[in-house]
Structure formats: structure tokens, C-alpha cells
Design a protein around this motif. Structure first.
Motif, PDB file in Angstrom:
ATOM      1  N   HIS A   2     -15.026 -65.030 -61.664  1.00  0.00           N
ATOM      2  CA  HIS A   2     -14.376 -65.371 -62.934  1.00  0.00           C
ATOM      3  C   HIS A   2     -15.257 -66.325 -63.743  1.00  0.00           C
ATOM      4  N   LEU A   3     -15.886 -67.274 -63.055  1.00  0.00           N
ATOM      5  CA  LEU A   3     -16.765 -68.214 -63.754  1.00  0.00           C
ATOM      6  C   LEU A   3     -17.929 -67.476 -64.412  1.00  0.00           C
ATOM      7  N   LEU A   4     -18.499 -66.507 -63.715  1.00  0.00           N
ATOM      8  CA  LEU A   4     -19.594 -65.727 -64.296  1.00  0.00           C
ATOM      9  C   LEU A   4     -19.119 -64.988 -65.544  1.00  0.00           C
ATOM     10  N   THR A   5     -17.886 -64.504 -65.517  1.00  0.00           N
ATOM     11  CA  THR A   5     -17.332 -63.826 -66.694  1.00  0.00           C
ATOM     12  C   THR A   5     -17.255 -64.776 -67.883  1.00  0.00           C
ATOM     13  N   HIS A   6     -16.852 -66.013 -67.631  1.00  0.00           N
ATOM     14  CA  HIS A   6     -16.756 -67.001 -68.718  1.00  0.00           C
ATOM     15  C   HIS A   6     -18.138 -67.417 -69.213  1.00  0.00           C
ATOM     16  N   LEU A   7     -19.126 -67.440 -68.334  1.00  0.00           N
ATOM     17  CA  LEU A   7     -20.496 -67.710 -68.774  1.00  0.00           C
ATOM     18  C   LEU A   7     -20.988 -66.594 -69.682  1.00  0.00           C
ATOM     19  N   HIS A   8     -20.688 -65.352 -69.316  1.00  0.00           N
ATOM     20  CA  HIS A   8     -21.065 -64.218 -70.165  1.00  0.00           C
ATOM     21  C   HIS A   8     -20.366 -64.305 -71.532  1.00  0.00           C
ATOM     22  N   ARG A   9     -19.117 -64.739 -71.522  1.00  0.00           N
ATOM     23  CA  ARG A   9     -18.368 -64.857 -72.775  1.00  0.00           C
ATOM     24  C   ARG A   9     -19.007 -65.905 -73.684  1.00  0.00           C
ATOM     25  N   ALA A  10     -19.384 -67.043 -73.107  1.00  0.00           N
ATOM     26  CA  ALA A  10     -20.034 -68.093 -73.899  1.00  0.00           C
ATOM     27  C   ALA A  10     -21.372 -67.598 -74.437  1.00  0.00           C
ATOM     28  N   ALA A  11     -22.122 -66.858 -73.617  1.00  0.00           N
ATOM     29  CA  ALA A  11     -23.412 -66.322 -74.054  1.00  0.00           C
ATOM     30  C   ALA A  11     -23.224 -65.313 -75.175  1.00  0.00           C
ATOM     31  N   HIS A  12     -22.173 -64.503 -75.087  1.00  0.00           N
ATOM     32  CA  HIS A  12     -21.908 -63.509 -76.134  1.00  0.00           C
ATOM     33  C   HIS A  12     -21.608 -64.198 -77.462  1.00  0.00           C
ATOM     34  N   GLN A  13     -20.858 -65.279 -77.415  1.00  0.00           N
ATOM     35  CA  GLN A  13     -20.566 -66.012 -78.648  1.00  0.00           C
ATOM     36  C   GLN A  13     -21.845 -66.505 -79.308  1.00  0.00           C
ATOM     37  N   LEU A  14     -22.777 -67.012 -78.503  1.00  0.00           N
ATOM     38  CA  LEU A  14     -24.045 -67.476 -79.055  1.00  0.00           C
ATOM     39  C   LEU A  14     -24.832 -66.326 -79.664  1.00  0.00           C
ATOM     40  N   SER A  15     -24.799 -65.171 -78.993  1.00  0.00           N
ATOM     41  CA  SER A  15     -25.541 -64.010 -79.511  1.00  0.00           C
ATOM     42  C   SER A  15     -24.965 -63.520 -80.833  1.00  0.00           C
ATOM     43  N   GLN A  16     -23.672 -63.827 -81.087  1.00  0.00           N
ATOM     44  CA  GLN A  16     -23.025 -63.439 -82.342  1.00  0.00           C
ATOM     45  C   GLN A  16     -23.196 -64.493 -83.427  1.00  0.00           C
ATOM     46  N   GLY A  17     -23.991 -65.526 -83.105  1.00  0.00           N
ATOM     47  CA  GLY A  17     -24.274 -66.549 -84.104  1.00  0.00           C
ATOM     48  C   GLY A  17     -23.269 -67.665 -84.165  1.00  0.00           C
ATOM     49  N   ARG A  18     -22.353 -67.736 -83.189  1.00  0.00           N
ATOM     50  CA  ARG A  18     -21.360 -68.810 -83.179  1.00  0.00           C
ATOM     51  C   ARG A  18     -21.963 -70.023 -82.492  1.00  0.00           C
TER      52      ARG A  18
END
Length: 311
Positions: free
Chosen positions: A284-300
Motif C-alpha cells: 500500500h505504501l508503494l501505491t501511495h509513493l506512485h500516487r505522489a510521483a504521478h502528481q509531480l509528473s502532472q505538474g502539481r
């Protein structure tokens, strides 16, 4: 050899006194002394040295202490994983992170993971890359997050790629080094290295990538706060992720040097031991790390989380 006796030895070594160890274990001091003496007789080896200032482990005591701490850690992890398999998401995760990861991914990961799993205690340790790998090997941390080095042992570690970033050269607002046009112009500057010494760090790799002699070391840091403080207040040059350098709170004090070479590209990933099976909560933690990384990739822009308690 009883677990309670081993815990008595661990407490004595960590507390540095038999009185403190007895209080921690919940027995009388004579009872704790007897437990450790029985352990010494069983092993036919001295485990503690008594001094005027307390107790210290002998060489044999250090060996048993390290093994006992590791065994306790494994037993706790087993209990927590069994609970998690039964749907009881409780326990603790220890996340290791290099300064780069603390700046980019950890604040958002802490926010969303803590919201979804309030009964999981997430500990974050920010240290240099070499120290993080050592902790990962010994099982002191469950996962390490940071830049993925080219020489990482794939037989020993497994990498879960998270994102790509670019490390850009930065200085304080108004610095004369902002006039630099190419990397060679910065060879005489005082650089901040995020490594153990001048032989490590992204600054050295950046210069070597362009066939240039790495600059002399100006300072060495192993924390995000130290890096930002030095660059903001001194005449230093340092590499930091472009997403951080462009944040309004950072850009108010720091400028990016626009060089012909651009910056140093870097893959950021979660590093795990190859011989370990991630627990349900770790997945689950890895999933949340991926989510945070995705936000950065979207410019957030990342929330630096200056109000979070990371311990």
C-alpha cells in the motif's frame, strides 16, 4: 536461550545501566543481573563490562546484541504481517529516504498514507544514500526511496521505478554565479555535496558526465534543511530537483542557473531487498509513493510538509 533474557541484555546495552534496563524491562535490578549472568554462563562468555559509569558490551556482547535486535525486529514484522493478512492493518513501517526523496515525494506520501492507514506508524529516516543501503541490508528500514544509482546491485536489490527528475544548479537570489552560461564556468564555485565526501554526490557525477573535473567541495550536507539553508544564505552552488527549485516558497530565495548543459537527469525509485516479500501494508505504501510521483509528473507542486512530524 530465552527471549526475555535476550531482551534484558538488549535493554542493558541500550540503557547503559542495569538500573535503567531493569526499569525498562519491568523487573528488579537483582533479577535483571541474574538473567544476564545466566546468559553469560550459558554462552561461557562475558557479555557486559561493568564500569563506574554503567555497563558496556564486550565484543561477544555486541555480536549477541546485534543478532537479538534483528531477531526481535523480524518477530515483530511477522506478527504485524499476520495481522495485516487477516485484515487488521496495524503496525509500523520504517521508510528510508535520501534528501532528494524527502524534498519530492515524502510529504505527499505521508499525507495520503496517514489518512488511509491511521493505525500504521510510518517512520521516516533521512540520511545519505550509503547509510540507507546499509540499513536496508540489515533490515532496519523496509524500503529506501531516492535516486537510483547506475552501480546498484540488481542481485541484492529490487527497484520500483517512481519518476524521473532533473537536478538543476541553484544559487541564492542575486548571486554572481547566475551569470554562468555553461558548466565549466562553475568549476571554481563552492559546491554543496549531498554525500559523504567530495567523491560522492550528484555534483561530481554532473561534471564527469560532461568530461569536466569536479569542483572542489564547499560543504557536505545530509539533510534537506541544511541544503536549503546553505544555498539561501551563502555563496554556494547546489543541485536540487527542478520541481523543488521552482516552488514559490523556494524560488523566493533561490534561482536556477540556466546552463547550456541543462541539468543532471535522475531516475527516482523505491529500493527493496530482492530476498524480501513486501507485506500488505508495504505494498500500500508503494501505491501511495506512485500516487505522489504521478502528481509531480502532472505538474502539481509538492507540499514540503514543514509542519509534519517525520519521526
Amino acid at each position: 536461550m530465552k527471549l526475555a533474557t535476550l531482551n534484558a541484555l538488549v535493554a542493558a546495552i541500550e540503557e547503559g545501566s542495569l538500573r535503567g534496563a531493569a526499569r525498562r524491562v519491568g523487573v528488579s535490578q537483582p533479577a535483571l543481573t541474574k538473567m544476564i549472568r545466566e546468559l553469560e554462563l550459558e554462552l561461557a562468555a562475558p557479555l557486559l563490562m561493568r564500569t563506574s559509569r554503567g555497563v558496556q558490551p564486550t565484543a561477544q556482547g555486541k555480536v549477541l546484541y546485534e543478532r537479538s535486535v534483528k531477531a526481535n525486529r523480524e518477530l515483530r514484522a511477522a506478527v504485524e504481517e499476520i495481522n495485516q493478512m487477516d485484515g487488521r492493518l496495524i503496525g509500523e513501517l520504517h521508510l528510508g529516504a535520501v534528501p532528494l526523496a524527502v524534498m519530492l515525494l515524502i510529504p505527499e506520501t505521508l499525507r495520503t498514507f496517514g489518512r488511509d492507514f491511521p493505525h500504521i506508524r510510518l517512520r521516516v529516516s533521512e540520511e545519505l544514500y550509503v547509510a540507507q543501503l546499509h540499513k536496508l541490508r540489515s533490515g532496519e528500514v523496509d524500503v529506501t526511496v531516492g535516486g537510483v544509482p547506475d552501480d546498484l546491485s540488481t542481485g541484492e536489490f529490487f527497484v520500483e521505478p517512481l519518476m524521473n527528475t532533473v537536478m538543476v544548479p541553484t544559487v541564492r537570489r542575486g548571486s554572481p554565479w547566475l551569470k554562468a552560461k555553461c558548466l565549466a564556468d562553475l568549476q571554481t564555485a563552492r559546491w554543496v555535496y549531498t554525500g559523504a565526501n567530495s567523491e560522492s554526490g550528484y555534483a561530481k557525477l554532473f561534471f564527469e558526465r560532461h568530461q569536466l573535473q569536479p569542483p572542489a567541495i564547499g560543504a557536505v550536507v545530509n539533510s534537506t534543511l541544511a541544503l536549503l539553508s546553505l544555498v539561501c544564505s551563502g555563496d554556494y552552488v547546489a543541485l536540487m530537483p527542478v520541481q523543488i527549485a521552482r516552488l514559490p516558497i523556494v524560488a523566493a530565495f533561490i534561482d536556477v542557473i540556466e546552463l547550456a548543459e541543462g541539468g543532471y537527469p535522475l531516475e527516482v525509485g523505491a529500493i527493496l531487498r530482492s530476498d524480501s516479500v513486501p507485506s500488505p501494508v508495504l505494498r500500500h505504501l508503494l501505491t501511495h509513493l506512485h500516487r505522489a510521483a504521478h502528481q509531480l509528473s502532472q505538474g502539481r507542486a509538492p507540499d514540503l510538509g514543514l509542519g509534519h512530524n517525520l519521526a
